[in-house]
Design a protein around this motif. Sequence first.
Motif, PDB file in Angstrom:
ATOM      1  N   GLU A 224      99.873  12.261  56.755  1.00 49.22           N
ATOM      2  CA  GLU A 224     100.497  13.443  57.339  1.00 49.22           C
ATOM      3  C   GLU A 224     101.650  13.955  56.474  1.00 49.22           C
ATOM      4  O   GLU A 224     102.355  13.179  55.826  1.00 49.22           O
TER       5      GLU A 224
ATOM      6  N   HIS B 258     105.193  15.435  56.465  1.00 50.82           N
ATOM      7  CA  HIS B 258     106.399  15.522  57.280  1.00 50.82           C
ATOM      8  C   HIS B 258     107.427  16.359  56.530  1.00 50.82           C
ATOM      9  O   HIS B 258     107.731  16.066  55.371  1.00 50.82           O
TER      10      HIS B 258
ATOM     11  N   VAL C  21     110.501  16.613  52.050  1.00 54.52           N
ATOM     12  CA  VAL C  21     109.079  16.451  52.340  1.00 54.52           C
ATOM     13  C   VAL C  21     108.702  14.986  52.152  1.00 54.52           C
ATOM     14  O   VAL C  21     108.997  14.388  51.108  1.00 54.52           O
TER      15      VAL C  21
ATOM     16  N   LYS D  77     101.599   8.401  59.573  1.00 53.61           N
ATOM     17  CA  LYS D  77     102.515   8.335  60.716  1.00 53.61           C
ATOM     18  C   LYS D  77     102.203   7.087  61.552  1.00 53.61           C
ATOM     19  O   LYS D  77     101.047   6.680  61.638  1.00 53.61           O
TER      20      LYS D  77
ATOM     21  N   LEU E  41     111.852  17.420  62.698  1.00 51.89           N
ATOM     22  CA  LEU E  41     110.638  17.749  61.947  1.00 51.89           C
ATOM     23  C   LEU E  41     110.274  19.212  62.151  1.00 51.89           C
ATOM     24  O   LEU E  41     110.263  19.710  63.280  1.00 51.89           O
TER      25      LEU E  41
ATOM     26  N   PRO F 274     107.651  22.423  62.126  1.00 53.74           N
ATOM     27  CA  PRO F 274     106.208  22.654  62.283  1.00 53.74           C
ATOM     28  C   PRO F 274     105.598  23.189  60.991  1.00 53.74           C
ATOM     29  O   PRO F 274     106.218  23.986  60.283  1.00 53.74           O
ATOM     30  N   VAL F 275     104.417  22.700  60.680  1.00 53.17           N
ATOM     31  CA  VAL F 275     103.638  23.224  59.556  1.00 53.17           C
ATOM     32  C   VAL F 275     102.329  23.710  60.153  1.00 53.17           C
ATOM     33  O   VAL F 275     101.435  22.914  60.460  1.00 53.17           O
TER      34      VAL F 275
ATOM     35  N   GLY G  93      99.214  16.624  63.684  1.00 52.76           N
ATOM     36  CA  GLY G  93     100.448  16.911  64.410  1.00 52.76           C
ATOM     37  C   GLY G  93     101.171  15.640  64.788  1.00 52.76           C
ATOM     38  O   GLY G  93     100.671  14.522  64.602  1.00 52.76           O
TER      39      GLY G  93
ATOM     40  N   SER H 189     101.232  19.946  62.161  1.00 57.80           N
ATOM     41  CA  SER H 189     101.406  19.722  60.737  1.00 57.80           C
ATOM     42  C   SER H 189     100.037  19.668  60.078  1.00 57.80           C
ATOM     43  O   SER H 189      99.016  19.993  60.705  1.00 57.80           O
TER      44      SER H 189
END
Length: 366
Positions: free
Chosen positions: A130, A132, A197, A202, A218, A220-221, A235, A253
């Motif tokens: 993931e 982050h 980044v 996770k 964190l 949101p992407v 996510g 994410s």
Amino acid sequence: MAARILRIRLPLVFVAIFGMVASGDATLGTGKDLDPNSSADWLGVIAGDEAGSEIELAAEMAELFATDSPFRVVPVPGDSGLNNISRLLHDPHIDAGFVSTDVLADSETQSSVPNLAASLQVVARLCPQEVHVLAQAGIDSLADLAGKKVNFGTDGGSSAVTARTLFRALNIEVEPVALDGRAAIEQLTQGAIAASVFVGAKPMPVIAGIPANQGLHLLPVAFGAGLEAVYLPTGFDHDDYPNLIEMETEIPSVATGVALLAAASKDDPGHADRVAQLVDTLFSHFGELKKDGRHPKWREINLAASLPGWTRAPAAEAWLAQHEDARKGTQAKIEAGAVQSNLPVSQNQRDVLFEQYIEWQRAKGH
């Protein structure tokens, strides 16, 4: 679900040699040279940042080898990127390692390491990693980072390659800095940088350990806006990072991939045998890694999954051929914690999606 307490479980026997091997300063020779007082044959598995998830996964792999085993595994901090590739190819103490699929597909990697796909082989395709993006208070979106200092991670590492790709795809110009994970957290809390980044499975220890009152969060992407061709949707929620995310809250994410690789050949006659022993122990006892108390990402890995464009290591191919049930059995989850509205419903569709994503990375580069 109770939050999992993360820790790096390095067996004590590794501590004396850990720093020496991590820096690459050990006297060159065979795996046995790692501990001159031991008759065990050693295999180094180079992973990621000491504060990240990959080093924990490598440490848990090492625990599969009994203390009285004639063969031992030592987890070595790395960058899941170009440094790992270099040491896989040239360091006699490193026989296997974690490398991001973003790094493998990156055009700069391919130009700096010719014939890479012929030089490295896949031991196992591991879990999605993931993305982050950890930010200071007052930064509410990726767009807010325009013109600000953002840590991409150490040069050539998996986070650096992914961060460069991410911001380029979103047409957001930031001022990149190159810090390791712990230094980045320190700089964030001091206000020296706006965001950092981190790319890893996770929950990442370095993020999970941040106190709730630290003023960090964190970002949101969103899956879209140019990212759908480059990454997979995923996510985070409260179970992943209870100190940072409120209950019943999801932060979208994206994810990339990571693989466990080995050099196709080395100037060390014991290399192939060590990789074969790693494969036999890891694959035969893989169920141990899926038990409670281990990193949850082990439950998402399908050992039979391929990495398009890359050759499977002969030892892994032979083990799978002898254990046909591993190929035909129920597929392990590939995209964990994904935002459900963005993913196909069935596991087979998710597997196909990930295969297509890896194939796209291989064909296009970025």
